[in-house]
Design a protein around this motif. Structure first.
Motif, PDB file in Angstrom:
ATOM      1  N   SER A 257     -51.840 -17.516  34.980  1.00 38.97           N
ATOM      2  CA  SER A 257     -51.277 -18.331  35.859  1.00 38.97           C
ATOM      3  C   SER A 257     -51.277 -19.839  35.525  1.00 38.97           C
ATOM      4  O   SER A 257     -50.072 -20.253  36.139  1.00 38.97           O
ATOM      5  CB  SER A 257     -52.852 -18.142  36.909  1.00 38.97           C
ATOM      6  N   HIS A 258     -52.042 -20.105  34.639  1.00 42.20           N
ATOM      7  CA  HIS A 258     -51.656 -21.734  34.281  1.00 42.20           C
ATOM      8  C   HIS A 258     -50.258 -21.751  33.511  1.00 42.20           C
ATOM      9  O   HIS A 258     -49.619 -22.971  33.980  1.00 42.20           O
ATOM     10  CB  HIS A 258     -52.753 -22.114  33.366  1.00 42.20           C
ATOM     11  N   LEU A 259     -49.981 -20.921  32.584  1.00 42.65           N
ATOM     12  CA  LEU A 259     -48.821 -21.339  32.126  1.00 42.65           C
ATOM     13  C   LEU A 259     -47.569 -20.905  33.080  1.00 42.65           C
ATOM     14  O   LEU A 259     -46.493 -21.426  32.758  1.00 42.65           O
ATOM     15  CB  LEU A 259     -48.519 -19.888  30.915  1.00 42.65           C
ATOM     16  N   GLY A 260     -47.610 -20.092  34.140  1.00 45.39           N
ATOM     17  CA  GLY A 260     -46.820 -20.231  35.369  1.00 45.39           C
ATOM     18  C   GLY A 260     -46.482 -21.673  35.938  1.00 45.39           C
ATOM     19  O   GLY A 260     -45.223 -22.018  35.914  1.00 45.39           O
ATOM     20  N   PHE A 261     -47.586 -22.244  35.880  1.00 49.34           N
ATOM     21  CA  PHE A 261     -47.590 -23.754  36.471  1.00 49.34           C
ATOM     22  C   PHE A 261     -46.449 -24.641  35.422  1.00 49.34           C
ATOM     23  O   PHE A 261     -45.823 -25.051  35.679  1.00 49.34           O
ATOM     24  CB  PHE A 261     -48.841 -24.455  36.605  1.00 49.34           C
ATOM     25  N   VAL A 262     -46.719 -24.371  34.208  1.00 45.41           N
ATOM     26  CA  VAL A 262     -46.002 -25.292  33.124  1.00 45.41           C
ATOM     27  C   VAL A 262     -44.534 -24.770  33.189  1.00 45.41           C
ATOM     28  O   VAL A 262     -43.638 -25.314  33.252  1.00 45.41           O
ATOM     29  CB  VAL A 262     -46.763 -24.847  31.689  1.00 45.41           C
ATOM     30  N   MET A 263     -44.290 -23.388  33.325  1.00 47.25           N
ATOM     31  CA  MET A 263     -43.077 -23.110  33.640  1.00 47.25           C
ATOM     32  C   MET A 263     -42.130 -23.511  34.603  1.00 47.25           C
ATOM     33  O   MET A 263     -41.119 -23.997  34.707  1.00 47.25           O
ATOM     34  CB  MET A 263     -42.900 -21.471  33.449  1.00 47.25           C
ATOM     35  N   LEU A 264     -42.949 -23.626  35.959  1.00 56.27           N
ATOM     36  CA  LEU A 264     -42.289 -24.106  37.019  1.00 56.27           C
ATOM     37  C   LEU A 264     -41.851 -25.477  36.843  1.00 56.27           C
ATOM     38  O   LEU A 264     -40.932 -26.287  37.312  1.00 56.27           O
ATOM     39  CB  LEU A 264     -43.609 -23.821  38.233  1.00 56.27           C
ATOM     40  N   GLY A 265     -42.858 -26.278  36.103  1.00 59.22           N
ATOM     41  CA  GLY A 265     -42.539 -27.567  35.938  1.00 59.22           C
ATOM     42  C   GLY A 265     -41.273 -28.021  34.995  1.00 59.22           C
ATOM     43  O   GLY A 265     -40.597 -28.681  35.439  1.00 59.22           O
ATOM     44  N   LEU A 266     -41.335 -27.139  34.087  1.00 58.70           N
ATOM     45  CA  LEU A 266     -40.174 -27.084  33.311  1.00 58.70           C
ATOM     46  C   LEU A 266     -38.960 -27.212  33.723  1.00 58.70           C
ATOM     47  O   LEU A 266     -38.111 -27.916  33.608  1.00 58.70           O
ATOM     48  CB  LEU A 266     -40.344 -26.264  31.983  1.00 58.70           C
ATOM     49  N   PHE A 267     -39.138 -25.956  34.665  1.00 56.00           N
ATOM     50  CA  PHE A 267     -37.709 -25.749  35.146  1.00 56.00           C
ATOM     51  C   PHE A 267     -37.204 -26.459  36.552  1.00 56.00           C
ATOM     52  O   PHE A 267     -36.238 -26.258  37.120  1.00 56.00           O
ATOM     53  CB  PHE A 267     -37.544 -24.166  35.413  1.00 56.00           C
ATOM     54  N   ALA A 268     -38.274 -27.540  36.895  1.00 57.95           N
ATOM     55  CA  ALA A 268     -38.070 -28.360  37.846  1.00 57.95           C
ATOM     56  C   ALA A 268     -36.778 -29.000  37.196  1.00 57.95           C
ATOM     57  O   ALA A 268     -36.259 -29.877  38.172  1.00 57.95           O
ATOM     58  CB  ALA A 268     -39.236 -29.232  38.230  1.00 57.95           C
ATOM     59  N   LEU A 269     -37.015 -29.301  36.088  1.00 55.51           N
ATOM     60  CA  LEU A 269     -35.646 -30.179  35.412  1.00 55.51           C
ATOM     61  C   LEU A 269     -35.574 -31.696  35.776  1.00 55.51           C
ATOM     62  O   LEU A 269     -34.624 -32.045  35.927  1.00 55.51           O
ATOM     63  CB  LEU A 269     -34.425 -29.327  35.834  1.00 55.51           C
ATOM     64  N   ASN A 270     -36.839 -32.194  36.354  1.00 49.65           N
ATOM     65  CA  ASN A 270     -36.765 -33.576  36.562  1.00 49.65           C
ATOM     66  C   ASN A 270     -37.868 -34.235  35.889  1.00 49.65           C
ATOM     67  O   ASN A 270     -38.696 -33.634  35.246  1.00 49.65           O
ATOM     68  CB  ASN A 270     -36.865 -34.166  38.149  1.00 49.65           C
ATOM     69  N   LEU A 271     -37.832 -35.552  35.831  1.00 43.82           N
ATOM     70  CA  LEU A 271     -38.904 -36.327  35.008  1.00 43.82           C
ATOM     71  C   LEU A 271     -40.404 -35.893  35.190  1.00 43.82           C
ATOM     72  O   LEU A 271     -41.195 -35.612  34.484  1.00 43.82           O
ATOM     73  CB  LEU A 271     -38.864 -37.587  35.240  1.00 43.82           C
ATOM     74  N   GLN A 272     -40.901 -35.737  36.780  1.00 41.86           N
ATOM     75  CA  GLN A 272     -42.202 -35.565  36.988  1.00 41.86           C
ATOM     76  C   GLN A 272     -42.486 -34.021  36.570  1.00 41.86           C
ATOM     77  O   GLN A 272     -43.550 -33.903  35.961  1.00 41.86           O
ATOM     78  CB  GLN A 272     -42.283 -35.732  38.604  1.00 41.86           C
ATOM     79  N   GLY A 273     -41.512 -33.204  36.750  1.00 39.87           N
ATOM     80  CA  GLY A 273     -41.968 -31.832  36.543  1.00 39.87           C
ATOM     81  C   GLY A 273     -42.270 -31.559  35.045  1.00 39.87           C
ATOM     82  O   GLY A 273     -43.181 -31.057  34.688  1.00 39.87           O
ATOM     83  N   ILE A 274     -41.356 -32.208  34.342  1.00 36.07           N
ATOM     84  CA  ILE A 274     -41.279 -32.034  32.672  1.00 36.07           C
ATOM     85  C   ILE A 274     -42.557 -32.687  32.003  1.00 36.07           C
ATOM     86  O   ILE A 274     -43.298 -32.289  31.294  1.00 36.07           O
ATOM     87  CB  ILE A 274     -39.863 -32.335  32.081  1.00 36.07           C
ATOM     88  N   GLU A 275     -42.619 -33.724  32.648  1.00 42.15           N
ATOM     89  CA  GLU A 275     -44.060 -34.676  32.223  1.00 42.15           C
ATOM     90  C   GLU A 275     -45.140 -34.023  32.679  1.00 42.15           C
ATOM     91  O   GLU A 275     -46.167 -33.626  31.775  1.00 42.15           O
ATOM     92  CB  GLU A 275     -43.961 -35.946  32.609  1.00 42.15           C
ATOM     93  N   GLY A 276     -45.119 -33.689  33.787  1.00 41.52           N
ATOM     94  CA  GLY A 276     -46.390 -32.747  34.066  1.00 41.52           C
ATOM     95  C   GLY A 276     -46.481 -31.622  33.220  1.00 41.52           C
ATOM     96  O   GLY A 276     -47.555 -31.120  32.821  1.00 41.52           O
ATOM     97  N   ALA A 277     -45.531 -31.021  33.163  1.00 37.95           N
ATOM     98  CA  ALA A 277     -45.577 -29.667  32.224  1.00 37.95           C
ATOM     99  C   ALA A 277     -46.024 -29.846  31.070  1.00 37.95           C
ATOM    100  O   ALA A 277     -47.148 -29.130  30.566  1.00 37.95           O
ATOM    101  CB  ALA A 277     -44.190 -28.927  32.186  1.00 37.95           C
TER     102      ALA A 277
END
Lengths: 523, 491
Positions: free
Chosen positions: A319-339
């Motif tokens: 479940s947690h790694l799903g969050f990380v993947m979602l953040g990465l593929f947001a493809l913006n600063l917040q998403g990737i830094e969050g990931a």
């Protein structure tokens, strides 16, 4: 002085080599000298951590590119070099690795009693391989370290694991190996493509970044990289090896698996798959986001019905790694830094959870939730630690998990609202399965006589748990020092991603990537 | 027409070009003679004599250097490829003989003819690898094969040994027939048996599509396919490999492969480009079948020796991938792999020889239970060799596969490379099985005590292990050597 200067010039190489040298020295220890072997290994991993602090000290916040770079020709005729470097993307994952190792080693004092020497040798080899994965910026070197991780982990699970350890070890090895061999073919294809375009053979990642790869080729190569990393993360539906490996591995193995090995997958996406093949990554985004969200919900729901605490933690990882993947593929600063932050957070929180499970398993030799209940009164120190870690895993404000998940959802909300909304319910589910489990284990009446005699955490256990708790609260309250060091690199990543995507699309005939055009048209 | 004169200079040059072969043959004869005069308890020194002879042959090879030396009016040539393969074969022979110091004692192969046959066969391999005339290749092949038939059946009292020898002999005889008939057909069209001359004629005479010539090439290929056990010509391999004395199995798997592939390399690299995609497609299919059938069959084996026999088939398939690539990179990768295979294969067989007590059921995987921690050095070595055979970094096996598959990708055979790496993934399962038994299963009540290795035996294992690691971590110079070797062949 020269010694210090030499260390400064070769800091990253020293980080890679030190555990391996330690493993080599361990071979000279007599079998059975368990105390000395343990202490020595602990000292090596602590030395490694202290040296890695030097990396943070030398790290320049304003630089986006690779820092502390070292390069040496390796197989020069074929453009293969030894190149290592660190940037804002890898810095904290490297630190997580060196930080978690001494803690893990310390946790094995009482858990690993047979073949201690071999165990510690594999632990140190594993550390070299993991550090190498995060520092290598030559594709060939990266692949070597990537595969090298498998062998020690295979032994750790297969020799020192639980009842079905052999099945779990082989499954772990086969799945992740099968996933990564296709990446090897893709690496080779990319290498020859670079030669065809520029006339130069190179495996240097920074040079390969500069290449504008035709869209069609990108899609194929990305697919191969995707498979390798998706197995490692693991993304739904490539996750089936994970619960087996986690449950059967010894505590130390589970901690490293969760804290570091899974991060190799997400790190791989960011550093290689997405950075090299932006069009394909953008093209696949909807699919990956769907899989990520499914993983978040699926992992959470399956975790909810587990009877075994360790299995519950294992599924919570999905479940947690799903969050990380979602953040990465947001493809913006917040998403990737969050990931990236969430990778570190997950390493700390889930690592701590596995340690907690290990502590309780060592005392009772069972991990079934139903065997416990009301334990909090008997072991108050343990209860406090468990509580903080549980809250961190849920992502309650004030703990590290909150910052990471919040940034991820923020980033995801900017681009695909629907996914973000659905993913947010995953946080609620997390609260449900974690708190419910916590309640059943720690509160209520003591139903089992044996639990009355439980011993609380001893000094050693507190000693390795405290640093984890410290970082849970530190990142939760004041994440700025962590995020600040990512800014330059992640910003550069996002800019380059977009530029490279446009360049590749401009040079390709229309219609090769239907998805990208569809989504860009929607904007 | 000029009368054929006795040319002293040419003769000397010819003899010079086969200096290593001469040394090996002289040693073999010396061993046979010494066997007559030595008392029974002195037979041990026969092995030492053979080792010394092989070492001298290696020095002789090195003294020839990488330059091109033609001998016997172009029947045989010492060139870069010859140098590389000669060294590979001689190293194989040397390691085998070093291991023979202990093995012969346990198994009662402490006989002069054992070493002499090994050396004669080595000489045959060298001729085969250096032959630029199909007749030389054939003579080399027979010189190599006949002693090996005897060696496979060396355990006269064991049925499996005899069965393996008979199977190998019958099918090998057929293979020789095919090869010879192929040579005859090719000769009938071209009027020559010299490989470069044939290659030159393909374009001029428009031989592509000429049925007689094509059938000839096909039969030639079948002959080679038997020797390197490509699927579907591999039927003899498991039985012969399992039945043969283990040391002979190790020697065959590495040595015969090196010699036959070297000869095949000369034929394919020179003639196949002119023959177009048909031949390459045939090789593609053979490579795919060989890898896949070898690996899938190995999955099912419970006898480690038989498992390694099937694994040897699979490795022939990997090497053939380099032939499909068909360029310098492919040839170079194949040469490099042959050398690497010699080390990891002999190493793996060497360790299991020490661990198993009896031929046949001594190699049952159940016997390996729990020995990893009991005998850490042997366990570690076997793990290293198996990991290398599986192609996992940082071992030489990985570098070898990497270059084979990258040669395929370079030449556009991405599909074959993908099938190759998937095959590697499948092979992991059976290569790791002995590791599971050694480390992860509880030891039996009585763990068999490994045979104490002789110094020479330990030396052979150390050399192999060091080579597997060094070629896995610093392969640069040997790869460059392999590349120069192939370039000299194409000149």
């Amino acid at each position: 002085m020269t010694g210090v200067a030499l260390l400064d010039q070769h800091l990253l190489s020293v980080l890679i080599a030190l555990p391996m040298i330690g493993a080599g020295l361990l071979l000279f220890f007599p079998r059975g000298a368990d105390g000395a072997i343990r202490t020595f290994t602990l000292l090596v991993t602590i030395a490694e951590f202290l040296l890695s602090l030097l990396v943070v000290a030398r790290f320049d916040v304003a630089t986006a590119g690779m820092q502390l770079v070292e390069r040496a020709p390796w197989i020069p005729r074929y453009g293969i070099s030894y190149i290592v470097g660190v940037d804002g993307i890898s810095l904290w994952i490297l630190m997580l690795t060196t930080f978690i190792m001494p803690i893990t080693v310390l946790s094995t004092w009482s858990a690993v009693t047979k073949n201690v020497k071999e165990f510690m040798v594999f632990m140190l080899i594993l550390e070299t391989a993991m550090v190498g994965v995060f520092l290598a910026t030559d594709l060939f070197l990266f692949y070597i370290f990537w595969e090298l991780v498998l062998i020690p982990m295979y032994f750790l699970i297969g020799v020192w694991g639980g009842e079905r350890r052999i099945y779990a070890a082989i499954k772990f090895f086969l799945y992740t190996f099968a996933g990564s061999v296709l990446m090897l073919v893709a690496i080779i294809a990319l290498y020859f493509h670079h030669y065809a375009v520029t006339g130069v053979y190179t495996m240097d990642l920074m040079k390969l970044y500069e290449l504008t790869i035709p869209v069609k080729l990108q899609l194929w190569l990305f697919a191969a990289f995707f498979l390798a990393f998706a197995f490692k993360v693991p993304m739904f539906p490539f996750h089936t090896w994970l619960p087996d490996a986690h449950v059967e591995a010894p505590t130390a193995g589970s901690v490293i698996l969760a804290a570091v090995l899974l991060k190799m997958g997400t790190y791989g996406f960011l550093r290689f798959a997405m950075a090299l093949f932006p069009v394909a990554a953008a093209d696949w985004t909807p699919l990956i986001a769907v899989l990520a969200v499914v993983g978040i919900l699926y992992g959470a729901l399956v975790a909810m019905v587990q009877k075994d605490v360790k299995k519950l933690v294992a599924y919570s990882s999905v479940s947690h790694l799903g969050f990380v993947m979602l953040g990465l593929f947001a493809l913006n600063l917040q998403g990737i830094e969050g990931a990236i932050l969430q990778m570190v957070n997950h390493g700390i929180s889930t690592g701590a959870l596995f340690l907690i499970v290990g502590i309780i398993y060592e005392r009772r030799h069972t991990r079934l939730i139903s065997e416990f209940g009301g334990v909090a009164k008997v072991v108050p120190v343990f209860a406090v630690c468990f509580m903080i870690v549980t809250l961190s895993s849920i992502g309650v404000p004030g703990t590290n998990g909150f910052v990471g998940e919040f940034l991820i959802l923020l980033g995801a909300f900017k681009v695909h609202k629907g996914f973000a909304v659905v993913a947010a319910t995953g946080v609620i589910f997390a609260a449900v399965y974690m708190l419910w489990m916590f309640q059943r284990v720690m509160y209520g009446k003591i139903t089992n006589e044996e639990n009355l005699r439980l011993a609380d955490m001893n000094g050693r256990e507190v000693a390795y748990m405290l640093p984890l708790l410290l970082f849970i609260l530190w990142i939760g309250v004041y994440p700025q020092p962590f995020l600040r060091r990512m800014d330059a690199s992640v910003n550069a990543f996002v800019t380059r991603f977009e530029a490279k995507k446009q360049a590749a699309l401009a040079g390709s005939p229309a219609g090769e990537t239907m998805l990208v055009r569809y989504f860009d048209g929607q904007k | 027409m000029t009368p054929i004169l006795f040319d002293k200079a040419a003769l000397i040059q010819g003899l010079y070009s086969i200096l290593p072969e001469l040394v090996v043959i002289a040693t073999a004869i010396a061993v046979l003679l010494a066997d007559l005069v030595l008392p029974e308890r002195g037979k041990k020194s026969l092995c030492h004599l053979a080792i010394a002879g092989t070492a001298v042959a290696i020095l002789a090879t090195l003294s020839l250097g990488p330059g091109r030396i033609e001998g016997f009016s172009g029947m045989i040539v010492h060139d870069g490829t010859g140098l590389f393969i000669t060294l590979t074969i001689l190293v194989t022979a040397l390691l085998t003989l070093l291991m023979a110091t202990g093995y012969s004692e346990w198994e009662g192969t402490q006989k002069g003819e054992f070493y002499a046959l090994l050396l004669f066969s080595t000489a045959g391999m060298l001729f085969m690898a250096k032959g630029t005339d199909l007749m030389t290749v054939f003579l080399g092949l027979e010189t190599m094969s006949i002693p090996i038939y005897c060696l496979v059946g060396f355990h006269r009292n064991r049925m499996t040994s005899l069965e393996g020898a008979l199977k190998y002999f019958l099918l090998g005889a057929f293979a020789s027939g095919f090869l010879l008939y192929g040579i005859a057909l090719i000769y009938s069209v071209t009027g020559t048996t010299k490989i470069p001359a044939i290659a030159g004629m393909i374009g001029d005479l428009r031989l592509f599509g000429n049925p007689v010539f094509m059938v000839g090439v096909g039969l030639l290929l079948v002959g080679f396919a038997f020797k390197v056990s490509l699927v579907p010509f591999h039927m003899w391999t498991p039985d012969a490999y399992q039945g043969a004395p283990t040391l002979v199995t190790a020697f065959m798997a590495a040595g015969v492969k090196a010699a036959a592939f070297a000869a095949l390399l000369r034929v394919t690299l020179l003639t196949f480009p002119a023959l177009g995609p048909v031949m390459t497609n045939i090789l593609w299919v053979l490579a795919f079948l060989t890898m896949t059938v070898g690996n899938l069959s190995a999955l099912l084996q419970d006898n480690v020796k038989r498992m390694l026999a099937y694994s040897s088939i699979a490795h022939a398939g990997y090497i053939l991938v380099g032939f499909v690539a068909g360029d310098v990179a492919g040839g170079q990768a194949a040469l490099f792999y042959l050398l690497v295979y010699a080390f990891m294969n002999l190493g793996a067989f060497g360790v299991i020889m020490l661990l198993a007590h009896r031929e046949d059921d001594g190699y049952d995987i159940g016997n390996f239970k729990g020995i990893g921690f009991r005998y850490p050095v042997l366990g570690g070595l076997l793990t290293l060799f198996l990991v290398s055979l599986a192609g996992i970094p940082p071992t030489a096996g990985f570098i070898g596969k990497f270059y084979l598959f990258s040669a395929a990708v370079k030449n556009g055979y991405v599909g074959l490379a993908v099938l190759g790496v998937l095959n590697s993934a499948v092979s992991i399962y059976y290569y790791l099985r002995p590791v599971v038994y050694m480390y992860m299963l509880p030891a039996q009540a009585e763990v068999p005590v490994p045979r104490p290795p002789r110094t020479a035996f330990s030396l052979a294992l150390c050399i192999s292990a060091a080579a597997v690691l060094v070629l896995g971590i610093m392969p640069g110079s040997v790869l460059a050597f392999a590349e120069r070797s192939i370039l000299s062949l194409l000149m």
